[in-house]
Enzyme design. Sequence first.
Site, PDB file in Angstrom:
ATOM      1  N   TYR A  53       0.816  -1.209   0.000  1.00  0.00           N
ATOM      2  CA  TYR A  53       0.000   0.000   0.000  1.00  0.00           C
ATOM      3  C   TYR A  53       0.851   1.261   0.000  1.00  0.00           C
ATOM      4  CZ  TYR A  53      -3.781  -3.160   1.502  1.00  0.00           C
ATOM      5  OH  TYR A  53      -4.697  -4.175   1.606  1.00  0.00           O
ATOM      6  N   SER A 238     -13.247  -5.015   1.434  1.00  0.00           N
ATOM      7  CA  SER A 238     -14.085  -4.349   0.425  1.00  0.00           C
ATOM      8  C   SER A 238     -15.569  -4.658   0.603  1.00  0.00           C
ATOM      9  CB  SER A 238     -13.634  -4.730  -0.991  1.00  0.00           C
ATOM     10  OG  SER A 238     -13.977  -3.725  -1.915  1.00  0.00           O
ATOM     11  N   LEU A 240     -17.873  -2.694   0.765  1.00  0.00           N
ATOM     12  CA  LEU A 240     -18.638  -1.782  -0.088  1.00  0.00           C
ATOM     13  C   LEU A 240     -18.256  -1.928  -1.558  1.00  0.00           C
ATOM     14  CD1 LEU A 240     -18.765   1.508   2.046  1.00  0.00           C
ATOM     15  CD2 LEU A 240     -20.587  -0.169   1.671  1.00  0.00           C
ATOM     16  N   GLY A 243     -16.267   0.787  -2.962  1.00  0.00           N
ATOM     17  CA  GLY A 243     -17.019   2.044  -2.929  1.00  0.00           C
ATOM     18  C   GLY A 243     -18.278   2.022  -3.767  1.00  0.00           C
ATOM     19  N   LEU A 245     -20.900   0.214  -3.518  1.00  0.00           N
ATOM     20  CA  LEU A 245     -22.118   0.083  -2.716  1.00  0.00           C
ATOM     21  C   LEU A 245     -22.377   1.302  -1.828  1.00  0.00           C
ATOM     22  CD1 LEU A 245     -21.916  -3.709  -1.909  1.00  0.00           C
ATOM     23  CD2 LEU A 245     -23.801  -2.547  -3.082  1.00  0.00           C
ATOM     24  N   GLY A 247     -23.083   3.911  -3.699  1.00  0.00           N
ATOM     25  CA  GLY A 247     -23.927   4.543  -4.710  1.00  0.00           C
ATOM     26  C   GLY A 247     -23.245   5.658  -5.476  1.00  0.00           C
ATOM     27  N   LYS A 248     -21.965   5.881  -5.198  1.00  0.00           N
ATOM     28  CA  LYS A 248     -21.281   7.036  -5.806  1.00  0.00           C
ATOM     29  C   LYS A 248     -21.119   6.923  -7.327  1.00  0.00           C
ATOM     30  CE  LYS A 248     -17.437   6.374  -3.453  1.00  0.00           C
ATOM     31  NZ  LYS A 248     -16.058   6.592  -2.942  1.00  0.00           N
TER      32      LYS A 248
END
Length: 350
Positions: A53, A238, A240, A243, A245, A247-248
Amino acid sequence: MKTVKLGTSDLMVSEVCLGSMTWGNQNTQAEAAEQIDYALDHGINFIDTAELYAVPPSKETSGLTETYIGQWLAEHQSKRGDIILATKIAGGGIPWIRDGAGIDGAAIKVAVEGSLRRLQTDYIDLYQLHWTNRQSAHFGKHWPGQVDPRKTDVAAERETKLGILQALDELIREGKIRHVGLSDDTPWGISEYLKLAEQHNLPRMVSIQNEFSLLHLKDAPYLIETCVFEDVAYLPWSPLAGGALSGKYANGAKPSGCRWTMQQRNGIFRDTSFSHEAIAAYKAVADRHGLSLTQLSLAWVYQFAGVSSTIIGATSMAQLKEDIGAYSLSLSEEVLAEVDTVIKRYPQPF
């Protein structure tokens, strides 16, 4: 926030784990420190990172997330014992990390020294193998025909695994790591490591972190069953779906600075028409029950049977607060039934 025993280890970890992979790319040192402080104040004692990372990975940012955490630890030395710190050795294929070589005993010893130095600590609570040496069905490669297990040299795999466990055993004896775990592996991978550990009196894998969300359900029920029966902590990453989930990305949106606007090592594999249809259906469920899509998606993972601690990540404090806040929600039987209806319609949307 409740804590749970991490598999067969003696570690008690919060049921929410603070992920960190955006630190050093989408987040600054100061923002990372703010996230750590907030998480600790709200009962989270488990932080996950990796030598790879920040993400998306690059030579310039490799190891930077560990460095950020190390700087925070240097400034809060009295709190080291309050934190369960997890990191990971990168698998093969990253040219700027050990020339792209895979994981073996020698690589682990080198990688641990690097992580300890960047983290500015004497020990790592949980040391994990980021992904397998063999080709596996992770990172969007779970469709038929994408992975052929017949191409794996099983005898060589077992020999390498034994060498890995022997190196991890040495590091535990030296006090540099406390416990060991897996990431992005399979029921066979878990079982092989457990069998080798028992046969040779070597460290037992206490956890595995794999991708798991309303859009990525392939670990349920088979891998999660293995974890429950073998007392291996299951740590979804993860939750989401990168990301999605939140809704972005609805209606084709690509907000500036978000992950789907960046070049990814494995591509934007979650961006499919079925994914967007599933997301819209889940949002409709959330809307009917006065929840945000993020709250629904995270609460569903948090309370899923067999989940030990869920790894969340955020690029803003507002996101982090919503992610942690969703932990206190309890989804009703009515909501769960509506979610099940969407799952049956979109069981594997990407």
